[in-house]
Write an enzyme that holds these catalytic residues in place. Sequence first.
Site, PDB file in Angstrom:
ATOM      1  CG  HIS A 127      -1.882   1.111   1.256  1.00  0.00           C
ATOM      2  ND1 HIS A 127      -2.735   1.410   0.229  1.00  0.00           N
ATOM      3  CD2 HIS A 127      -2.072   2.063   2.197  1.00  0.00           C
ATOM      4  CE1 HIS A 127      -3.431   2.505   0.535  1.00  0.00           C
ATOM      5  NE2 HIS A 127      -3.042   2.914   1.721  1.00  0.00           N
ATOM      6  CE  LYS A 188     -10.101   5.856  -0.976  1.00  0.00           C
ATOM      7  NZ  LYS A 188      -9.686   4.466  -1.191  1.00  0.00           N
ATOM      8  CG  ASP A 215      -6.850   1.421  -5.506  1.00  0.00           C
ATOM      9  OD1 ASP A 215      -5.758   1.813  -5.041  1.00  0.00           O
ATOM     10  OD2 ASP A 215      -7.939   1.684  -4.968  1.00  0.00           O
ATOM     11  CB  SER A 219     -11.185  -4.133   0.455  1.00  0.00           C
ATOM     12  OG  SER A 219     -11.648  -4.793   1.601  1.00  0.00           O
ATOM     13  CB  THR A 220     -16.027  -2.955   0.344  1.00  0.00           C
ATOM     14  OG1 THR A 220     -15.600  -1.635  -0.031  1.00  0.00           O
ATOM     15  CG2 THR A 220     -15.667  -3.221   1.800  1.00  0.00           C
ATOM     16  N   GLY A 221     -14.861  -3.022  -2.769  1.00  0.00           N
ATOM     17  CA  GLY A 221     -15.165  -2.604  -4.145  1.00  0.00           C
ATOM     18  C   GLY A 221     -15.803  -1.228  -4.216  1.00  0.00           C
ATOM     19  CB  THR A 223     -12.265   2.626  -3.636  1.00  0.00           C
ATOM     20  OG1 THR A 223     -12.245   2.737  -2.214  1.00  0.00           O
ATOM     21  CG2 THR A 223     -11.322   3.644  -4.246  1.00  0.00           C
TER      22      THR A 223
HETATM   23  C1  R5P Z   1      -6.846   2.511   0.072  1.00  0.00           C
HETATM   24  O1  R5P Z   1      -6.418   3.664  -0.009  1.00  0.00           O
HETATM   25  C2  R5P Z   1      -6.543   1.485  -0.955  1.00  0.00           C
HETATM   26  O2  R5P Z   1      -5.585   1.950  -1.862  1.00  0.00           O
HETATM   27  C3  R5P Z   1      -7.793   1.017  -1.708  1.00  0.00           C
HETATM   28  O3  R5P Z   1      -8.309   2.099  -2.459  1.00  0.00           O
HETATM   29  C4  R5P Z   1      -8.840   0.530  -0.761  1.00  0.00           C
HETATM   30  O4  R5P Z   1      -8.292  -0.395   0.133  1.00  0.00           O
HETATM   31  C5  R5P Z   1     -10.008  -0.092  -1.489  1.00  0.00           C
HETATM   32  O5  R5P Z   1     -10.952  -0.480  -0.548  1.00  0.00           O
HETATM   33  P1  R5P Z   1     -12.456  -0.717  -0.945  1.00  0.00           P
HETATM   34  O6  R5P Z   1     -12.488  -1.662  -2.096  1.00  0.00           O
HETATM   35  O7  R5P Z   1     -13.079  -1.293   0.296  1.00  0.00           O
HETATM   36  O8  R5P Z   1     -13.085   0.603  -1.279  1.00  0.00           O
END
Ligand code: R5P
Length: 294
Positions: A127, A188, A215, A219-221, A223
Amino acid sequence: MIVLGLTATNGIDKELAKILGAKHVIVEHKLFPDGESYIRIPVSVEHEHVVIVQSTYKPQDKHLVELLLAIEAAKDLGAQTITVIVPYLAYARQDKRFRTGEAISVKTILRSIRCAGADTLITVEIHKEHVLTYFTGTAINVSAMDALAEYFKNIVKDPLVLAPDVGALPRAKRFAKILGGDYDYLEKVRDRITGEVRVKPKNISVKNRTVIIVDDIISTGKTMALAAKQALEHGAREVYAACAHALFVDNAYERLLTSGIKKVVATNTVPVPEKVVSVSVAPYIAETINELYG
Ligand code: R5P
């Protein structure tokens, strides 16, 4: 060189051993009735260069404990060097105290891996790269963007590579350089207590263009879905999602599809559903190992 595959390799151990021409050994493992992990290295590693492969996707804690047990065992058994390959490093996103009193989780994980006896750590698309200084041996981050961008080379023309937040901008930049396209980013905001994300409206020039949102993690999708929504609202012709680690919590994949994303491309650092295109990072890891050991 001996490549030891643990329980969460997603095939990277086997591929690595093949590319490197090294011996491939699967570490024995079981769970005791009370849930504790057990591992056993079934070959002699005395005076050997040992490469231990273990990704740390779900169940993260179990995979981490197995990794620590294997490192310490290899050390005790006389390995000459221990190189640990953790394609997906869990806990990497908790890299500072966002709220008073929080643990800096990635610091604890990296220190534990070092303390168990690892000389070198290789991970993929961490990350934030600067956290690797918590590992006091040699620590290397292999970019996943090269493998992902190579996949897109023959299937899209003149794309705009979009980072869903400013943190992912260097990724978009690297990706766009390989493809020969241009890049931009969105803004974001994440609520540190609820975890909810919001993408601020911003003008992006995507009219009638192919957009690839890149990215490190899905994770949850949420973003990706929000970023795709913005791109489509601004007139993008089609939107692809590319990420290193497709964790896909609950209905993340369905969320991506319903947001209008045409295809999701990820790497093999974690297992992905069949419909997701998976590209291998093993050749890039092998290249790094070759650079280290010749
Ligand atoms: C956070 O800054 C990471 O780079 C990803 O954008 C984040 O982990 C994505 O998470 P999610 O899919 O839950 O939105």
